[in-house]
Design a protein around this motif. Structure first.
Motif, PDB file in Angstrom:
ATOM      1  N   UNK A   1      85.976   5.666  64.735  1.00 64.55           N
ATOM      2  CA  UNK A   1      86.254   7.050  64.345  1.00 64.55           C
ATOM      3  C   UNK A   1      85.188   7.948  64.979  1.00 64.55           C
ATOM      4  N   UNK A   2      85.572   8.918  65.831  1.00 70.47           N
ATOM      5  CA  UNK A   2      86.943   9.186  66.244  1.00 70.47           C
ATOM      6  C   UNK A   2      87.503   8.052  67.107  1.00 70.47           C
ATOM      7  N   UNK A   3      88.819   7.968  67.137  1.00 69.64           N
ATOM      8  CA  UNK A   3      89.488   6.866  67.827  1.00 69.64           C
ATOM      9  C   UNK A   3      89.068   6.811  69.293  1.00 69.64           C
ATOM     10  N   UNK A   4      88.732   5.611  69.767  1.00 69.85           N
ATOM     11  CA  UNK A   4      88.246   5.480  71.134  1.00 69.85           C
ATOM     12  C   UNK A   4      88.568   4.098  71.687  1.00 69.85           C
ATOM     13  N   UNK A   5      88.384   3.976  72.969  1.00 71.18           N
ATOM     14  CA  UNK A   5      88.699   2.759  73.725  1.00 71.18           C
ATOM     15  C   UNK A   5      87.826   1.595  73.266  1.00 71.18           C
ATOM     16  N   UNK A   6      88.450   0.428  73.044  1.00 69.50           N
ATOM     17  CA  UNK A   6      87.717  -0.771  72.620  1.00 69.50           C
ATOM     18  C   UNK A   6      88.060  -1.968  73.500  1.00 69.50           C
ATOM     19  N   UNK A   7      88.543  -1.720  74.708  1.00 69.02           N
ATOM     20  CA  UNK A   7      88.930  -2.788  75.617  1.00 69.02           C
ATOM     21  C   UNK A   7      90.431  -2.816  75.830  1.00 69.02           C
ATOM     22  N   UNK A   8      90.887  -3.767  76.610  1.00 64.07           N
ATOM     23  CA  UNK A   8      92.334  -3.900  76.797  1.00 64.07           C
ATOM     24  C   UNK A   8      92.857  -4.998  75.869  1.00 64.07           C
ATOM     25  N   UNK A   9      94.139  -4.952  75.606  1.00 68.59           N
ATOM     26  CA  UNK A   9      94.773  -5.887  74.672  1.00 68.59           C
ATOM     27  C   UNK A   9      95.074  -7.198  75.397  1.00 68.59           C
ATOM     28  N   UNK A  10      94.021  -7.891  75.805  1.00 66.09           N
ATOM     29  CA  UNK A  10      94.192  -9.075  76.654  1.00 66.09           C
ATOM     30  C   UNK A  10      94.927 -10.208  75.941  1.00 66.09           C
ATOM     31  N   UNK A  11      94.677 -10.392  74.642  1.00 66.89           N
ATOM     32  CA  UNK A  11      95.364 -11.460  73.904  1.00 66.89           C
ATOM     33  C   UNK A  11      96.867 -11.189  73.869  1.00 66.89           C
ATOM     34  N   UNK A  12      97.240  -9.957  73.534  1.00 61.62           N
ATOM     35  CA  UNK A  12      98.657  -9.608  73.521  1.00 61.62           C
ATOM     36  C   UNK A  12      99.308  -9.734  74.884  1.00 61.62           C
ATOM     37  N   UNK A  13      98.595  -9.322  75.925  1.00 62.93           N
ATOM     38  CA  UNK A  13      99.148  -9.403  77.271  1.00 62.93           C
ATOM     39  C   UNK A  13      99.371 -10.857  77.681  1.00 62.93           C
ATOM     40  N   UNK A  14      98.431 -11.751  77.368  1.00 61.30           N
ATOM     41  CA  UNK A  14      98.619 -13.172  77.697  1.00 61.30           C
ATOM     42  C   UNK A  14      99.819 -13.754  76.955  1.00 61.30           C
ATOM     43  N   UNK A  15      99.982 -13.384  75.704  1.00 61.71           N
ATOM     44  CA  UNK A  15     101.120 -13.878  74.929  1.00 61.71           C
ATOM     45  C   UNK A  15     102.442 -13.436  75.538  1.00 61.71           C
ATOM     46  N   UNK A  16     102.432 -12.330  76.238  1.00 58.75           N
ATOM     47  CA  UNK A  16     103.673 -11.797  76.823  1.00 58.75           C
ATOM     48  C   UNK A  16     103.807 -12.137  78.294  1.00 58.75           C
ATOM     49  N   UNK A  17     102.989 -13.060  78.786  1.00 56.19           N
ATOM     50  CA  UNK A  17     103.177 -13.590  80.121  1.00 56.19           C
ATOM     51  C   UNK A  17     102.442 -12.892  81.230  1.00 56.19           C
ATOM     52  N   UNK A  18     101.530 -11.986  80.923  1.00 58.10           N
ATOM     53  CA  UNK A  18     100.735 -11.352  81.975  1.00 58.10           C
ATOM     54  C   UNK A  18      99.742 -12.376  82.526  1.00 58.10           C
ATOM     55  N   UNK A  19      99.630 -12.428  83.836  1.00 56.65           N
ATOM     56  CA  UNK A  19      98.717 -13.383  84.475  1.00 56.65           C
ATOM     57  C   UNK A  19      97.275 -12.926  84.325  1.00 56.65           C
ATOM     58  N   UNK A  20      96.341 -13.864  84.535  1.00 56.19           N
ATOM     59  CA  UNK A  20      94.924 -13.500  84.505  1.00 56.19           C
ATOM     60  C   UNK A  20      94.595 -12.454  85.559  1.00 56.19           C
ATOM     61  N   UNK A  21      95.236 -12.572  86.727  1.00 54.35           N
ATOM     62  CA  UNK A  21      95.003 -11.604  87.799  1.00 54.35           C
ATOM     63  C   UNK A  21      95.464 -10.198  87.379  1.00 54.35           C
ATOM     64  N   UNK A  22      96.611 -10.130  86.720  1.00 51.82           N
ATOM     65  CA  UNK A  22      97.115  -8.826  86.288  1.00 51.82           C
ATOM     66  C   UNK A  22      96.225  -8.234  85.196  1.00 51.82           C
ATOM     67  N   UNK A  23      95.763  -9.071  84.277  1.00 51.07           N
ATOM     68  CA  UNK A  23      94.867  -8.594  83.221  1.00 51.07           C
ATOM     69  C   UNK A  23      93.561  -8.078  83.827  1.00 51.07           C
ATOM     70  N   UNK A  24      93.034  -8.800  84.821  1.00 51.14           N
ATOM     71  CA  UNK A  24      91.811  -8.344  85.497  1.00 51.14           C
ATOM     72  C   UNK A  24      92.040  -7.000  86.190  1.00 51.14           C
ATOM     73  N   UNK A  25      93.188  -6.828  86.800  1.00 45.72           N
ATOM     74  CA  UNK A  25      93.515  -5.550  87.446  1.00 45.72           C
ATOM     75  C   UNK A  25      93.509  -4.406  86.433  1.00 45.72           C
ATOM     76  N   UNK A  26      94.144  -4.625  85.274  1.00 40.93           N
ATOM     77  CA  UNK A  26      94.197  -3.581  84.246  1.00 40.93           C
ATOM     78  C   UNK A  26      92.793  -3.270  83.732  1.00 40.93           C
ATOM     79  N   UNK A  27      91.980  -4.320  83.527  1.00 36.58           N
ATOM     80  CA  UNK A  27      90.592  -4.096  83.098  1.00 36.58           C
ATOM     81  C   UNK A  27      89.829  -3.247  84.105  1.00 36.58           C
ATOM     82  N   UNK A  28      90.018  -3.512  85.379  1.00 36.83           N
ATOM     83  CA  UNK A  28      89.300  -2.761  86.411  1.00 36.83           C
ATOM     84  C   UNK A  28      89.717  -1.292  86.415  1.00 36.83           C
TER      85      UNK A  28
END
Length: 260
Positions: free
Chosen positions: A183-210
């Motif tokens: 509070x106030x609402x702010x960025x806490x990282x990307x939803x990597x666990x959810x993305x992996x569960x939905x089939x996003x590759x490690x490479x794609x997750x790294x791209x989103x993080x970057x």
């Protein structure tokens, strides 16, 4: 269909294999498709359009008129997609003449005591945990999870594959693929666990993080960060989705944690 302990308006259009439990009330100008279950003490009001295999639990009120003093009785709808679950005491309001409808997608779970106001759009495969409160004109994209007792300001957009912490006050837009809290609402990282569960590759997750390192962790303003993302990173669906979300935001996007 013989439901002697339920009230069903004779003009309601209800598929043959819909199950309606005792003491439910269904108004005219309602459509309910095959395989849906309506629990006891559910109230379904005019304008409801309910898809296949939906489950609506006791005490829910579906398609009540908007809690908006500008509403003038116009003919609007509340639409629920297939395989969605509406738990106990949820309230879903129909639209106003601004958009003419409120929409709940397919395969979505809306837990007990949640409120979805007029002209909202909730996507497919979303989860709204107990007592989430959506003001009018909120958009929640596919695969988002909104934690319990979160309150979302009117006209806020919440991107796909996001996770919003329980109890959050969501005053600004939440970009796709992120986890948000504090509070106030702010960025806490990307939803990597959810993305992996939905089939996003490690490479794609790294791209989103970057991409989000450019936006939230380099001390740049959003305009400069987005220009650098476009200049230095290869075009992809996810890159363009993030850029377009930021540039299309009317309310403004929530801040990065380090930006405060």
């Amino acid at each position: 269909m013989n439901q002697p302990l339920a009230y069903i308006h004779p003009e309601a259009k209800i598929a043959r294999n819909v199950v309606i439990e005792p003491f439910a009330s269904i108004s005219k100008n309602v459509v309910i498709e095959e395989g849906t279950w309506i629990g006891s003490n559910v109230t379904i009001m005019e304008g409801a359009r309910i898809g296949k295999n939906v489950k609506i639990f006791p005490g829910a009120v579906v398609s009540a008129i908007p809690q908006d003093k500008k509403f003038g009785g116009e003919d609007t709808t509340l639409e629920i997609g297939d395989n969605t679950v509406i738990r106990e005491c949820v309230t879903l309001n129909r639209g106003t003449d601004a958009t003419n409808k409120t929409v709940i997608g397919s395969d979505t779970l809306i837990m007990a005591y949640t409120h979805v106001a007029h002209d909202c759009i909730v996507g497919n495969n979303c989860i709204l945990v107990n007592a989430v409160q959506l003001a009018g004109h909120v958009t929640i994209e596919d695969w988002a999870i909104i934690g319990g007792a979160a309150a979302v300001h009117q006209f806020v957009n919440i991107g796909a594959h996001t996770m919003v912490s329980g109890g959050s006050l969501v005053r600004k837009d939440v970009p796709p693929f992120t986890k948000v809290g504090r509070e106030p609402l702010s960025y806490a990282g990307i939803n990597s666990v959810g993305l992996r569960r939905r089939g996003f590759s490690n490479e794609k997750i790294t791209e989103i993080q970057e991409i989000y390192r450019y936006i939230f962790l380099r001390g740049l303003n959003n305009s400069k960060a987005l220009d650098l993302v476009e200049l230095e990173m290869q075009p992809t669906k996810e890159r363009d989705e993030i850029i377009n979300f930021f540039r299309g935001s009317d309310r403004g996007v929530m801040k990065g944690y380090n930006a405060r």
